[in-house]
Design a protein around this motif. Sequence first.
Motif, PDB file in Angstrom:
ATOM      1  N   ASN A   1      32.905  44.730  39.649  1.00 38.93           N
ATOM      2  CA  ASN A   1      32.643  44.200  38.313  1.00 38.93           C
ATOM      3  C   ASN A   1      33.739  44.642  37.352  1.00 38.93           C
ATOM      4  O   ASN A   1      33.537  45.505  36.487  1.00 38.93           O
ATOM      5  CB  ASN A   1      31.269  44.662  37.829  1.00 38.93           C
ATOM      6  CG  ASN A   1      30.182  44.208  38.763  1.00 38.93           C
ATOM      7  OD1 ASN A   1      29.971  44.818  39.804  1.00 38.93           O
ATOM      8  ND2 ASN A   1      29.499  43.139  38.416  1.00 38.93           N
ATOM      9  N   GLN A   2      34.880  44.037  37.501  1.00 39.00           N
ATOM     10  CA  GLN A   2      36.051  44.335  36.686  1.00 39.00           C
ATOM     11  C   GLN A   2      36.904  43.072  36.647  1.00 39.00           C
ATOM     12  O   GLN A   2      36.701  42.158  37.458  1.00 39.00           O
ATOM     13  CB  GLN A   2      36.831  45.492  37.296  1.00 39.00           C
ATOM     14  CG  GLN A   2      37.267  45.246  38.720  1.00 39.00           C
ATOM     15  CD  GLN A   2      37.592  46.503  39.500  1.00 39.00           C
ATOM     16  OE1 GLN A   2      36.884  47.498  39.423  1.00 39.00           O
ATOM     17  NE2 GLN A   2      38.680  46.470  40.237  1.00 39.00           N
TER      18      GLN A   2
ATOM     19  N   GLN B   1      29.302  42.703  31.795  1.00 40.61           N
ATOM     20  CA  GLN B   1      30.208  42.962  32.904  1.00 40.61           C
ATOM     21  C   GLN B   1      31.404  43.798  32.456  1.00 40.61           C
ATOM     22  O   GLN B   1      31.727  44.822  33.057  1.00 40.61           O
ATOM     23  CB  GLN B   1      30.696  41.641  33.505  1.00 40.61           C
ATOM     24  CG  GLN B   1      29.598  40.798  34.114  1.00 40.61           C
ATOM     25  CD  GLN B   1      28.924  41.482  35.287  1.00 40.61           C
ATOM     26  OE1 GLN B   1      29.543  41.803  36.290  1.00 40.61           O
ATOM     27  NE2 GLN B   1      27.633  41.720  35.171  1.00 40.61           N
TER      28      GLN B   1
ATOM     29  N   ASN C   1      31.440  47.726  31.751  1.00 41.86           N
ATOM     30  CA  ASN C   1      31.435  48.743  32.803  1.00 41.86           C
ATOM     31  C   ASN C   1      32.789  49.428  32.960  1.00 41.86           C
ATOM     32  O   ASN C   1      32.881  50.650  32.958  1.00 41.86           O
ATOM     33  CB  ASN C   1      30.994  48.108  34.125  1.00 41.86           C
ATOM     34  CG  ASN C   1      29.582  47.583  34.053  1.00 41.86           C
ATOM     35  OD1 ASN C   1      28.628  48.329  33.950  1.00 41.86           O
ATOM     36  ND2 ASN C   1      29.442  46.269  34.076  1.00 41.86           N
TER      37      ASN C   1
ATOM     38  N   HIS D   1      30.398  31.672  31.162  1.00 43.21           N
ATOM     39  CA  HIS D   1      31.193  32.093  32.312  1.00 43.21           C
ATOM     40  C   HIS D   1      31.909  30.920  32.970  1.00 43.21           C
ATOM     41  O   HIS D   1      33.057  31.040  33.395  1.00 43.21           O
ATOM     42  CB  HIS D   1      30.292  32.808  33.329  1.00 43.21           C
ATOM     43  CG  HIS D   1      31.050  33.553  34.376  1.00 43.21           C
ATOM     44  ND1 HIS D   1      30.689  33.569  35.704  1.00 43.21           N
ATOM     45  CD2 HIS D   1      32.171  34.325  34.302  1.00 43.21           C
ATOM     46  CE1 HIS D   1      31.525  34.314  36.393  1.00 43.21           C
ATOM     47  NE2 HIS D   1      32.445  34.783  35.568  1.00 43.21           N
TER      48      HIS D   1
ATOM     49  N   SER E   1      34.994  39.302  34.132  1.00 40.97           N
ATOM     50  CA  SER E   1      33.697  39.298  34.816  1.00 40.97           C
ATOM     51  C   SER E   1      33.791  40.144  36.072  1.00 40.97           C
ATOM     52  O   SER E   1      33.677  41.360  36.021  1.00 40.97           O
ATOM     53  CB  SER E   1      33.201  37.882  35.091  1.00 40.97           C
ATOM     54  OG  SER E   1      34.091  37.144  35.883  1.00 40.97           O
ATOM     55  N   GLY E   2      34.066  39.535  37.238  1.00 37.90           N
ATOM     56  CA  GLY E   2      34.124  40.340  38.441  1.00 37.90           C
ATOM     57  C   GLY E   2      34.587  39.549  39.641  1.00 37.90           C
ATOM     58  O   GLY E   2      34.833  38.332  39.565  1.00 37.90           O
TER      59      GLY E   2
ATOM     60  N   TYR F   1      33.104  38.375  42.105  1.00 36.26           N
ATOM     61  CA  TYR F   1      32.255  37.264  42.516  1.00 36.26           C
ATOM     62  C   TYR F   1      32.710  35.937  41.905  1.00 36.26           C
ATOM     63  O   TYR F   1      32.303  34.872  42.359  1.00 36.26           O
ATOM     64  CB  TYR F   1      30.798  37.531  42.114  1.00 36.26           C
ATOM     65  CG  TYR F   1      30.627  37.871  40.653  1.00 36.26           C
ATOM     66  CD1 TYR F   1      30.471  36.880  39.696  1.00 36.26           C
ATOM     67  CD2 TYR F   1      30.657  39.197  40.234  1.00 36.26           C
ATOM     68  CE1 TYR F   1      30.335  37.190  38.369  1.00 36.26           C
ATOM     69  CE2 TYR F   1      30.530  39.525  38.908  1.00 36.26           C
ATOM     70  CZ  TYR F   1      30.377  38.521  37.969  1.00 36.26           C
ATOM     71  OH  TYR F   1      30.262  38.836  36.630  1.00 36.26           O
TER      72      TYR F   1
ATOM     73  N   THR G   1      29.530  47.294  42.633  1.00 33.30           N
ATOM     74  CA  THR G   1      28.091  47.053  42.572  1.00 33.30           C
ATOM     75  C   THR G   1      27.621  46.522  43.913  1.00 33.30           C
ATOM     76  O   THR G   1      28.221  45.593  44.461  1.00 33.30           O
ATOM     77  CB  THR G   1      27.722  46.019  41.494  1.00 33.30           C
ATOM     78  OG1 THR G   1      28.259  46.421  40.242  1.00 33.30           O
ATOM     79  CG2 THR G   1      26.214  45.899  41.362  1.00 33.30           C
TER      80      THR G   1
ATOM     81  N   GLN H   1      28.173  50.334  39.081  1.00 38.59           N
ATOM     82  CA  GLN H   1      28.111  49.698  37.769  1.00 38.59           C
ATOM     83  C   GLN H   1      27.157  50.433  36.826  1.00 38.59           C
ATOM     84  O   GLN H   1      25.935  50.452  37.050  1.00 38.59           O
ATOM     85  CB  GLN H   1      27.663  48.233  37.923  1.00 38.59           C
ATOM     86  CG  GLN H   1      27.584  47.509  36.617  1.00 38.59           C
ATOM     87  CD  GLN H   1      27.134  46.079  36.724  1.00 38.59           C
ATOM     88  OE1 GLN H   1      26.814  45.467  35.718  1.00 38.59           O
ATOM     89  NE2 GLN H   1      27.095  45.510  37.923  1.00 38.59           N
TER      90      GLN H   1
END
Length: 418
Positions: A149-150, A198, A201, A254, A271-272, A274, A308, A375
Motif C-alpha cells: 500500500n504505497q 492508502q 500509511n 480511484h 494507492s497501492g 493492487y 498488507t 498497514q
Amino acid sequence: MMKKWVCISTMALGTMLAGCVGGSGGGNESEEGGGGEGTISFIHWRGEDKAVFDELIAKFEEENPNIQVDMTIYPSEQYQSTAQTLLRDGSTGDVFTSFPGSQMEIINQAGLFEDLSGEEFLENYNDELITAGQIDDKQMAVPLQLVFNQPVYNAGLFEELGLEPADDWEGFLALCQELKDAGYTPIAFPGSDIGPGQFMNSMMMNNAPEEDIFERLMAGEAKLTDEWWVQTLSQFQELEERGFLNADSLGTNHTSAIAQLANEEAAMLASGSYAMAGVKEINPDIELGLLAPITTEAAEAEWEGINTTTFMLAVNANSEKKEAAKTFVEFLSDVDNASTYANETGQHVTVEDVEYESEELKSTSEWMDRNTRFQPRFLITNADIERAVIASIQSVVGGETPEAAAEEAQQIVDENLD
C-alpha cells in the motif's frame, strides 16, 4: 474502547444487493447435503477479479460435482460496512472475505468466523504472512493477497527523466518538483475514496515508527494532536500547496486516478500495488514500479514501505455448509490455483511456491524482502476512529490547518474512548 455494530435497514440492504456485480456458478438456493455438498454462497468485494474467479469456480465445480458456488460481488465500500449484516443468518457468505482491522473486529465480535485452526491447507501459506487472520492464537481467516500500500510510479518515465525514488523528505519534494517542471502531475491522489486511507500509511510510517501507535491512540496513550500526526498532516498540506497533487484531488476517485497514471498525465499513483493491473489494462506498454515517500531524514527512517495481507478468506460460523465451504477455501489455497489467481489479477499472494509470470509481479517481488510494516490503518479497530483519521487528511487537503484538523479528529477519538 467502544465497539459499534453497523446495521442497514431491509430497504437499504435490498438497494445494495441490487447494485452488486452479477454472480456466477450454481443457483441461488442452498440444497440439503449434510454440510458437505450443495450450493455455497461466496461473497467478496473485488469486481476486477470476477473473470478469474469464474474460471476457478468452473474448475472447482468440475473437480467437486456435488458442490456449486454462487458468487456475488459487492462494491468495496458497501462491503466493508455491511458484510456482517449479510452474514448473520448463515444463508449468505458460506465463504466470505474480510478486510483486516475494523471490519475483522466487528465480524469477530459478532461470532461469525469459523475457526480454521488445524486445517491442512494452512500448510500452503507463509506462516508469517497469515498472522493478520489470527485472533487469540486461532486462525479465523487466511489472507490470500499480499499487497504493498504505497505509490505506484511510471518507471519508464523516471528513467527517461533520470530520476530515482528519494530516500528522504526533501528529496521526495525535489523529485515532485522535477516532475511538475517537466509537465507531469507528480501524484494522482484519489481523494474522494481510497486515497487518504492508502497514502496515509507510507506518509506516517516513519513519523510514528512504533507499530502499536494506533493501539496506543485507542487506549488514550497517544493523540492525533501529537507531533507525529500533525507532522503527517503538515506534509499532506505541503504536497497540496506546492501543486504536487492532481487538480480537484478530493473530487477524484480511484478509477480516474488510475487513468491519469496509465495515460502518463501523472507520474505516481497514491494507492497501492493492487492498482497495477488496472493501469496495465489501459496502457499495456507502461513500465511500473513501487516507491514509498520517506518523510524524515534518511538516517532516521526505520521503514521502507507498507505491506498488507488482505482479502482474507473465511468460513461463516453460521453456515450450514461448512464442510463444502472449507473445501472451496482449500481449493483456492492450492498453489496451482493461487498461481492462476496471482498471475491473472496481478496480485502477490501469501501462498508459498507461487511462480509469478508478469514483469510487474517479478519486479515488485523485491518488496517481499524489504523492510516493510503492516498497514497502520488496518490496525485501527474502531471504525469511527478510522473515519476520523482519514477525514483529517481530506480536511487538510481541502484547506484546513493541520492543527485544526488534528483537533477535530481527536475530539472524535475522545468521544469513542468515553
